[in-house]
Design an enzyme around this catalytic site. Structure first.
Site, PDB file in Angstrom:
ATOM      1  N   GLY A  86     -19.243  67.873 -22.296  1.00 52.78           N
ATOM      2  CA  GLY A  86     -19.966  67.147 -21.520  1.00 52.78           C
ATOM      3  C   GLY A  86     -19.384  67.137 -20.232  1.00 52.78           C
ATOM      4  O   GLY A  86     -19.063  68.207 -19.555  1.00 52.78           O
ATOM      5  N   ASN A  87     -19.352  66.002 -19.335  1.00 50.07           N
ATOM      6  CA  ASN A  87     -18.737  66.069 -18.277  1.00 50.07           C
ATOM      7  C   ASN A  87     -17.173  66.380 -18.216  1.00 50.07           C
ATOM      8  O   ASN A  87     -16.824  67.172 -17.409  1.00 50.07           O
ATOM      9  CB  ASN A  87     -18.970  64.723 -17.317  1.00 50.07           C
ATOM     10  CG  ASN A  87     -20.280  64.507 -16.797  1.00 50.07           C
ATOM     11  OD1 ASN A  87     -20.750  65.591 -16.163  1.00 50.07           O
ATOM     12  ND2 ASN A  87     -20.982  63.499 -16.911  1.00 50.07           N
ATOM     13  N   GLY A  88     -16.633  65.561 -19.211  1.00 53.17           N
ATOM     14  CA  GLY A  88     -15.173  66.116 -19.768  1.00 53.17           C
ATOM     15  C   GLY A  88     -15.547  67.107 -20.700  1.00 53.17           C
ATOM     16  O   GLY A  88     -16.624  67.010 -21.577  1.00 53.17           O
ATOM     17  N   GLY A 143     -23.214  70.863 -24.818  1.00 52.89           N
ATOM     18  CA  GLY A 143     -23.000  71.742 -26.101  1.00 52.89           C
ATOM     19  C   GLY A 143     -24.345  71.439 -26.969  1.00 52.89           C
ATOM     20  O   GLY A 143     -24.904  72.389 -27.790  1.00 52.89           O
ATOM     21  N   GLU A 144     -24.969  70.173 -26.698  1.00 56.72           N
ATOM     22  CA  GLU A 144     -26.201  69.800 -27.499  1.00 56.72           C
ATOM     23  C   GLU A 144     -27.415  70.540 -26.926  1.00 56.72           C
ATOM     24  O   GLU A 144     -28.451  70.600 -27.807  1.00 56.72           O
ATOM     25  CB  GLU A 144     -26.300  68.503 -27.820  1.00 56.72           C
ATOM     26  CG  GLU A 144     -25.357  67.685 -28.531  1.00 56.72           C
ATOM     27  CD  GLU A 144     -25.216  66.386 -28.251  1.00 56.72           C
ATOM     28  OE1 GLU A 144     -26.246  65.483 -27.866  1.00 56.72           O
ATOM     29  OE2 GLU A 144     -24.124  65.628 -28.568  1.00 56.72           O
ATOM     30  N   ASN A 182     -17.611  49.838 -24.986  1.00 58.31           N
ATOM     31  CA  ASN A 182     -16.908  51.127 -24.419  1.00 58.31           C
ATOM     32  C   ASN A 182     -16.715  50.793 -22.990  1.00 58.31           C
ATOM     33  O   ASN A 182     -17.620  50.820 -22.020  1.00 58.31           O
ATOM     34  CB  ASN A 182     -17.642  52.058 -24.632  1.00 58.31           C
ATOM     35  CG  ASN A 182     -16.827  53.538 -24.061  1.00 58.31           C
ATOM     36  OD1 ASN A 182     -16.084  53.538 -23.447  1.00 58.31           O
ATOM     37  ND2 ASN A 182     -17.705  54.687 -24.320  1.00 58.31           N
ATOM     38  N   GLU A 241     -20.434  58.785 -30.810  1.00 61.55           N
ATOM     39  CA  GLU A 241     -18.973  58.052 -30.692  1.00 61.55           C
ATOM     40  C   GLU A 241     -19.124  56.711 -31.012  1.00 61.55           C
ATOM     41  O   GLU A 241     -18.246  55.839 -31.629  1.00 61.55           O
ATOM     42  CB  GLU A 241     -18.347  58.510 -29.439  1.00 61.55           C
ATOM     43  CG  GLU A 241     -18.219  59.936 -29.146  1.00 61.55           C
ATOM     44  CD  GLU A 241     -17.750  60.422 -27.708  1.00 61.55           C
ATOM     45  OE1 GLU A 241     -18.747  60.355 -26.991  1.00 61.55           O
ATOM     46  OE2 GLU A 241     -16.653  60.353 -27.240  1.00 61.55           O
ATOM     47  N   ARG A 287     -13.059  68.573 -13.397  1.00 57.96           N
ATOM     48  CA  ARG A 287     -11.640  68.889 -13.521  1.00 57.96           C
ATOM     49  C   ARG A 287     -11.325  70.306 -13.788  1.00 57.96           C
ATOM     50  O   ARG A 287     -12.151  71.121 -14.252  1.00 57.96           O
ATOM     51  CB  ARG A 287     -11.094  68.023 -14.707  1.00 57.96           C
ATOM     52  CG  ARG A 287     -11.278  66.688 -14.901  1.00 57.96           C
ATOM     53  CD  ARG A 287     -10.723  66.001 -16.177  1.00 57.96           C
ATOM     54  NE  ARG A 287     -11.138  64.607 -16.387  1.00 57.96           N
ATOM     55  CZ  ARG A 287     -11.642  64.232 -17.559  1.00 57.96           C
ATOM     56  NH1 ARG A 287     -11.618  64.948 -18.582  1.00 57.96           N
ATOM     57  NH2 ARG A 287     -11.927  62.880 -17.396  1.00 57.96           N
ATOM     58  N   LYS A 342     -20.323  50.244 -21.787  1.00 53.52           N
ATOM     59  CA  LYS A 342     -21.559  50.650 -22.450  1.00 53.52           C
ATOM     60  C   LYS A 342     -21.253  49.751 -23.807  1.00 53.52           C
ATOM     61  O   LYS A 342     -20.252  49.575 -24.054  1.00 53.52           O
ATOM     62  CB  LYS A 342     -21.454  51.942 -22.987  1.00 53.52           C
ATOM     63  CG  LYS A 342     -21.580  53.066 -21.872  1.00 53.52           C
ATOM     64  CD  LYS A 342     -21.554  54.375 -22.225  1.00 53.52           C
ATOM     65  CE  LYS A 342     -21.520  55.434 -21.210  1.00 53.52           C
ATOM     66  NZ  LYS A 342     -21.033  56.720 -21.438  1.00 53.52           N
ATOM     67  N   HIS A 402     -11.111  62.726 -26.602  1.00 50.58           N
ATOM     68  CA  HIS A 402     -12.398  62.939 -27.219  1.00 50.58           C
ATOM     69  C   HIS A 402     -12.354  62.891 -28.774  1.00 50.58           C
ATOM     70  O   HIS A 402     -13.069  63.427 -29.633  1.00 50.58           O
ATOM     71  CB  HIS A 402     -12.995  64.161 -26.869  1.00 50.58           C
ATOM     72  CG  HIS A 402     -13.518  64.574 -25.557  1.00 50.58           C
ATOM     73  ND1 HIS A 402     -13.705  65.718 -24.847  1.00 50.58           N
ATOM     74  CD2 HIS A 402     -14.358  63.527 -24.959  1.00 50.58           C
ATOM     75  CE1 HIS A 402     -14.337  65.387 -23.678  1.00 50.58           C
ATOM     76  NE2 HIS A 402     -14.665  64.398 -23.623  1.00 50.58           N
ATOM     77  N   ASP A 418     -22.983  69.179 -12.518  1.00 47.21           N
ATOM     78  CA  ASP A 418     -24.071  68.741 -13.095  1.00 47.21           C
ATOM     79  C   ASP A 418     -24.714  70.081 -13.929  1.00 47.21           C
ATOM     80  O   ASP A 418     -25.257  70.809 -13.271  1.00 47.21           O
ATOM     81  CB  ASP A 418     -25.374  68.097 -12.742  1.00 47.21           C
ATOM     82  CG  ASP A 418     -26.152  67.607 -13.813  1.00 47.21           C
ATOM     83  OD1 ASP A 418     -26.794  68.216 -14.536  1.00 47.21           O
ATOM     84  OD2 ASP A 418     -26.542  66.433 -13.843  1.00 47.21           O
ATOM     85  N   ARG A 459     -27.353  70.955 -15.620  1.00 48.20           N
ATOM     86  CA  ARG A 459     -28.828  71.401 -15.473  1.00 48.20           C
ATOM     87  C   ARG A 459     -28.808  71.807 -14.183  1.00 48.20           C
ATOM     88  O   ARG A 459     -29.772  72.835 -13.848  1.00 48.20           O
ATOM     89  CB  ARG A 459     -29.580  69.868 -15.655  1.00 48.20           C
ATOM     90  CG  ARG A 459     -29.654  69.531 -17.113  1.00 48.20           C
ATOM     91  CD  ARG A 459     -30.179  68.079 -17.131  1.00 48.20           C
ATOM     92  NE  ARG A 459     -29.252  67.234 -16.708  1.00 48.20           N
ATOM     93  CZ  ARG A 459     -29.131  65.987 -17.282  1.00 48.20           C
ATOM     94  NH1 ARG A 459     -30.090  65.746 -17.973  1.00 48.20           N
ATOM     95  NH2 ARG A 459     -28.065  65.237 -16.684  1.00 48.20           N
ATOM     96  N   ARG A 483     -13.531  50.961 -27.557  1.00 46.85           N
ATOM     97  CA  ARG A 483     -13.005  52.473 -27.440  1.00 46.85           C
ATOM     98  C   ARG A 483     -11.809  51.956 -26.555  1.00 46.85           C
ATOM     99  O   ARG A 483     -12.061  51.420 -25.402  1.00 46.85           O
ATOM    100  CB  ARG A 483     -13.994  53.051 -26.774  1.00 46.85           C
ATOM    101  CG  ARG A 483     -13.331  54.384 -26.420  1.00 46.85           C
ATOM    102  CD  ARG A 483     -14.247  55.262 -25.442  1.00 46.85           C
ATOM    103  NE  ARG A 483     -14.139  56.800 -25.488  1.00 46.85           N
ATOM    104  CZ  ARG A 483     -15.154  57.268 -25.492  1.00 46.85           C
ATOM    105  NH1 ARG A 483     -16.354  57.098 -25.325  1.00 46.85           N
ATOM    106  NH2 ARG A 483     -14.824  58.710 -25.857  1.00 46.85           N
TER     107      ARG A 483
END
Ligand code: ADP
Length: 395
Positions: free
Chosen positions: A206-208, A329-330, A10, A382, A237, A17, A178, A279, A281, A89
């Site tokens: 996520g970030n996106g 989301g998680e 990726n 993913e 964004r 990654k 996504h 972020d 958190r 990816r």
């Protein structure tokens, strides 16, 4: 029988990654990252079995980073021998690529032709493919597209109300992104419930961030559009804004359209609203401490998600599950709670206990039995989805 492996690559604009999966067990045996590519602090780290390794590779380019990863793979004789596919990816498949595709020189040319649709990502994705084709000429290299899952979105949802000839000539339509994650979520739901053709709302935060209406297992609408800038408010964004703002800001600030687009991508969203961070958190900590801007940012974020959920009842008509995934989301009970609070009119009820446990119990369900639609938390994967699509791709 010896094991078979698939390598997943990726390549992002500043990171690569990678993961190696053992095909039958679906477990990854390598998992790693090269980040800060092209900078002094470029660093490679990876886990293998129970060990974690890492070292600096200052100023490494994407190609150099990939060569280090390839050396790790080739050094492992079992993986080298059993490697059957490499899944890459690729962010944008344009109009041409509607499913995972085996890459040959012809397809590389087609990928290069559509690079302008995703100028930050597709060129790195292609660099990854070309480096791996050279290193492993006998192994099938498969491109797995973020847009492909959304190729089933019907015309009524994918068409923008602009000049038809211009739209056709330049390929302007809703592509959605996504898709690999939304596809994974749909398959996971089927695995858990044995519902082979589920109607779902998949919410990747996520970030996106994007949300997808899935009808009978296929994407029928999604919040990202021609680019990943559309839809939900995201980390940096803006999500949906009035397109008239571009022209107005360009004249007021005396800046170019390119600079405005850059601001909307990198300095907007949660970061701009909160004035603190993108972020979640950090935002949650500020929210709990009573920070007004953090509260406004989180409230707008949740409101935008809830509005999309409600609107996706139009294409779905009935829904078997609403599923949260992605880093936020998680992990964020607060965000899930605030989103569902807006949807009481749909008779959705959250179980406080299961929500606080991130759906770790009861088949990942975080809603009460009385909820008209069950609400779930799934951990997306993913890389595993890319591995599966690569292994199953015949041509
Ligand atoms: P990416 O889109 O880059 O893959 P992730 O899916 O990892 O990103 O999501 C990153 C987001 O998830 C960040 O906003 C982060 O703060 C948020 N996140 C991760 N863990 C938690 C948590 N425990 N509570 C709230 N937000 C979290």
């Amino acid at each position: 029988m010896s094991s078979k492996y698939v390598l997943v690559i990726n390549c992002g604009s500043s990171s690569v990654k990678f993961a190696v999966f053992e095909i039958n067990s679906e477990h990854h045996i390598y998992h790693g990252l090269v980040d800060n590519i092209n900078t002094d602090s470029c660093h490679l780290s990876f886990s293998h079995q129970n060990s974690i390794e890492g070292y600096h590779i200052p100023n490494a380019t994407i190609e150099e980073a990939l060569k280090k990863i390839i050396a790790i793979i080739k050094n492992d004789s079992a993986v080298k021998k059993g490697l059957t596919a490499i899944g890459h990816r690729v962010v944008h498949g344009g109009l041409h690529f509607k499913k995972a595709t085996k890459i040959d020189q012809n397809n590389i040319l087609k990928l290069k032709e559509i690079s302008s649709l995703a100028p930050l990502h597709n060129p790195s994705n292609i660099a990854g493919i070309e480096t791996c084709l050279t290193a492993f000429p006998k192994i099938k290299n498969i491109a797995v597209f973020d847009t492909a899952f959304h190729s089933s979105i019907p015309e009524i949802a994918a068409t923008y109300a602009i000049d038809r000839d211009i739209a056709t000539k330049y390929g302007i339509k809703k592509y959605g992104f996504h898709g690999i994650s939304h596809n994974f979520i749909s398959q996971k739901f089927t695995e858990i419930t044995q519902n082979m053709k589920p109607n779902l709302i998949s919410i990747h935060l996520g970030n996106g961030a994007s949300i997808c209406a899935i009808k009978a297992g296929e994407s029928v609408d999604t919040s990202m559009g021609f680019t990943p800038l559309a839809g939900l408010v995201m980390g940096t964004r803006s999500g949906d804004i009035d397109p008239g703002i571009h022209q107005y800001l360009a004249s007021k600030l005396n800046i170019s359209l390119a600079e405005i687009t850059d601001t909307l991508n990198k300095r907007s969203g949660l970061r701009a609203l909160s004035r603190i961070s993108h972020d979640m958190r950090k935002l949650e900590a500020a929210y709990v401490a009573g920070d007004k801007d953090a509260k406004l940012a989180i409230d707008i974020f949740c409101y935008s998600i809830a509005k999309y959920i409600a609107s996706y009842m139009v294409p779905l008509q009935n829904c078997d599950g609403i599923i949260f995934t992605g880093g936020i989301g998680e992990n964020s009970a607060l965000i899930r709670f605030l989103v569902i609070q807006h949807l009481k009119f749909l008779s959705l009820n959250i179980s406080e206990k299961d929500n606080n446990h991130n759906g770790a119990c009861s088949n990942h369900i975080i809603s009460q039995e009385t909820s008209a639609i069950p609400v779930y938390v799934f951990k997306t994967n993913e890389e595993l989805m890319i591995a599966k699509l690569a292994v199953n791709c015949k041509k």
